[in-house]
Scaffold this active site. Structure first.
Site, PDB file in Angstrom:
ATOM      1  N   GLN A   1      26.269   6.180  28.701  1.00 42.32           N
ATOM      2  CA  GLN A   1      27.469   5.493  28.230  1.00 42.32           C
ATOM      3  C   GLN A   1      28.666   5.806  29.124  1.00 42.32           C
ATOM      4  OE1 GLN A   1      27.505   5.760  24.024  1.00 42.32           O
ATOM      5  NE2 GLN A   1      29.473   4.769  23.801  1.00 42.32           N
TER       6      GLN A   1
ATOM      7  N   HIS B   1      27.456  15.046  21.767  1.00 46.76           N
ATOM      8  CA  HIS B   1      26.781  16.245  22.280  1.00 46.76           C
ATOM      9  C   HIS B   1      27.487  17.537  21.864  1.00 46.76           C
ATOM     10  CE1 HIS B   1      23.883  13.888  24.439  1.00 46.76           C
ATOM     11  NE2 HIS B   1      24.863  13.163  24.936  1.00 46.76           N
TER      12      HIS B   1
ATOM     13  N   SER C   1      22.033  11.433  28.954  1.00 47.36           N
ATOM     14  CA  SER C   1      22.277  11.138  27.546  1.00 47.36           C
ATOM     15  C   SER C   1      21.507   9.883  27.122  1.00 47.36           C
ATOM     16  CB  SER C   1      23.781  11.002  27.285  1.00 47.36           C
ATOM     17  OG  SER C   1      24.060  10.897  25.906  1.00 47.36           O
ATOM     18  N   LEU C   2      22.206   8.799  26.826  1.00 40.43           N
ATOM     19  CA  LEU C   2      21.539   7.537  26.492  1.00 40.43           C
ATOM     20  C   LEU C   2      20.479   7.171  27.529  1.00 40.43           C
ATOM     21  CD1 LEU C   2      21.371   4.571  25.267  1.00 40.43           C
ATOM     22  CD2 LEU C   2      23.069   4.032  27.011  1.00 40.43           C
TER      23      LEU C   2
ATOM     24  N   ARG D   1      21.009   4.279  17.058  1.00 41.63           N
ATOM     25  CA  ARG D   1      21.570   5.565  17.503  1.00 41.63           C
ATOM     26  C   ARG D   1      23.078   5.458  17.692  1.00 41.63           C
ATOM     27  NH1 ARG D   1      22.562   7.846  22.774  1.00 41.63           N
ATOM     28  NH2 ARG D   1      22.156  10.095  22.925  1.00 41.63           N
TER      29      ARG D   1
ATOM     30  N   GLN E   1      18.919  16.273  21.176  1.00 40.95           N
ATOM     31  CA  GLN E   1      19.818  15.778  22.227  1.00 40.95           C
ATOM     32  C   GLN E   1      21.165  15.319  21.671  1.00 40.95           C
ATOM     33  OE1 GLN E   1      20.549  12.097  23.515  1.00 40.95           O
ATOM     34  NE2 GLN E   1      19.457  12.176  25.475  1.00 40.95           N
TER      35      GLN E   1
END
Length: 313
Positions: free
Chosen positions: A11, A200, A91-92, A116, A249
């Site tokens: 992102q 996170h 991440s994503l 998500r 995560q």
């Protein structure tokens, strides 16, 4: 055969117009975009091509848009017989890496990251959380400052991107106070990030239970090539382990620097960023300046990479 690591952006890399050149050029990409619109029940494609940027940037839209763009490009490479030796995502982007490694079905992944994104948005009140990039300080120095923050105003390490670039995440007030203290302790700069939540960090834990339920309903397969997980920075192929790490995560730091260091140790011929932008390639150069990198995001760069890959060594 050349040894490559495919990396996928997360992102923040979204922009209006991304994917249009690929959509117009490759029939298989157009089909994937059309299929994604069908499974989501709205035209993500129109949003990606026409905007507005504010709507595309919403987490629940940005996540499936970035994933769709990346996995469609990877699909074109797969049609050319090109398969990575290992994958990872920021991440994503880890979900794109799992698709590329054969662990997740592309359309299931589009739906999954849409959910998500919604859960991440709902996990903490909008505007109450914050993130900031800390430049010019080591992980140990940052952790020492963050020790002073308790559960009232928690601040955690969120992204360990490369030497001298680490992102912190927490409550808005906590990140503001931490930013001041980090500047006083010697950070070159502390830059607030334009995000909608404390991603996170421990503040994302409320989303993890609901997400685990959604994840358990998806068919996760064993990965055909290792995926280097954000949580551990190590390779994973087993389906059960992948599922557990995807839940963790949400509230754990992204150890991207360690992942890139692991790829360098594996002596890959190139690290290939697949998707919009060049953010991750920039991180690669901070870790290993002379590492060969590619940004594959449109028909021209697809062709350049294919030509290099198929050249005889």
């Amino acid at each position: 055969m050349k040894k490559t690591a495919f990396i996928f952006p997360g992102q923040g890399s979204q922009e209006v117009g991304m994917g249009k050149a690929m959509y117009d050029f490759y029939p298989s990409v157009k089909k994937m975009f059309d299929d994604a619109d069908d499974v989501l029940g709205y035209s993500l494609t129109t949003l990606m091509f026409e905007g507005p940027q504010e709507e595309l940037t919403k987490t629940e839209n940005a996540q499936p848009a970035l994933l769709l763009n990346s996995v469609a490009i990877n699909h074109v490479l797969k049609e050319e017989g090109i398969k990575p030796s290992m994958t990872a995502g920021h991440s994503l982007g880890e979900y794109s890496a799992l698709v590329a490694s054969g662990s997740l079905d592309p359309m299931a992944a589009v739906q999954l990251v849409h959910t998500r994104g919604k859960l991440m948005e709902e996990a903490y009140p909008t505007g109450k959380g914050s993130m900031a990039a800390v430049l010019g300080m080591s992980q140990e120095e940052i952790e020492k400052v963050l020790e002073g923050f308790n559960d009232d105003e928690p601040v955690d390490l969120a992204n360990i991107n490369c030497p001298g670039q680490i992102v912190i995440s927490g409550t808005k007030e906590g990140v503001s106070q931490a930013s001041e203290q980090l500047s006083e302790a010697g950070a070159k700069r502390v830059l607030p990030l334009n995000v909608s939540g404390p991603f996170h960090s421990r503040l994302m834990k409320p989303a993890s239970g609901d997400f685990a339920d959604h994840l358990s309903k998806n068919s996760i397969s064993e990965a055909s090539v290792p995926v280097y997980a954000n949580v551990t920075a190590g390779p994973v192929t087993e389906a059960d382990e992948i599922e557990k790490l995807l839940v963790k995560q949400l509230y754990s730091p992204v150890r991207f620097q360690q992942i890139l260091e692991a790829f360098v140790e594996e002596d890959v011929d190139a690290i290939v960023e697949i998707g919009n932008g060049k953010v991750l390639s920039g991180l690669v150069r901070k870790v290993k300046r002379r590492m060969k990198t590619f940004n594959v995001q449109d028909p021209e760069t697809v062709d350049q990479f294919i030509q290099w890959y198929k050249e005889e060594s």
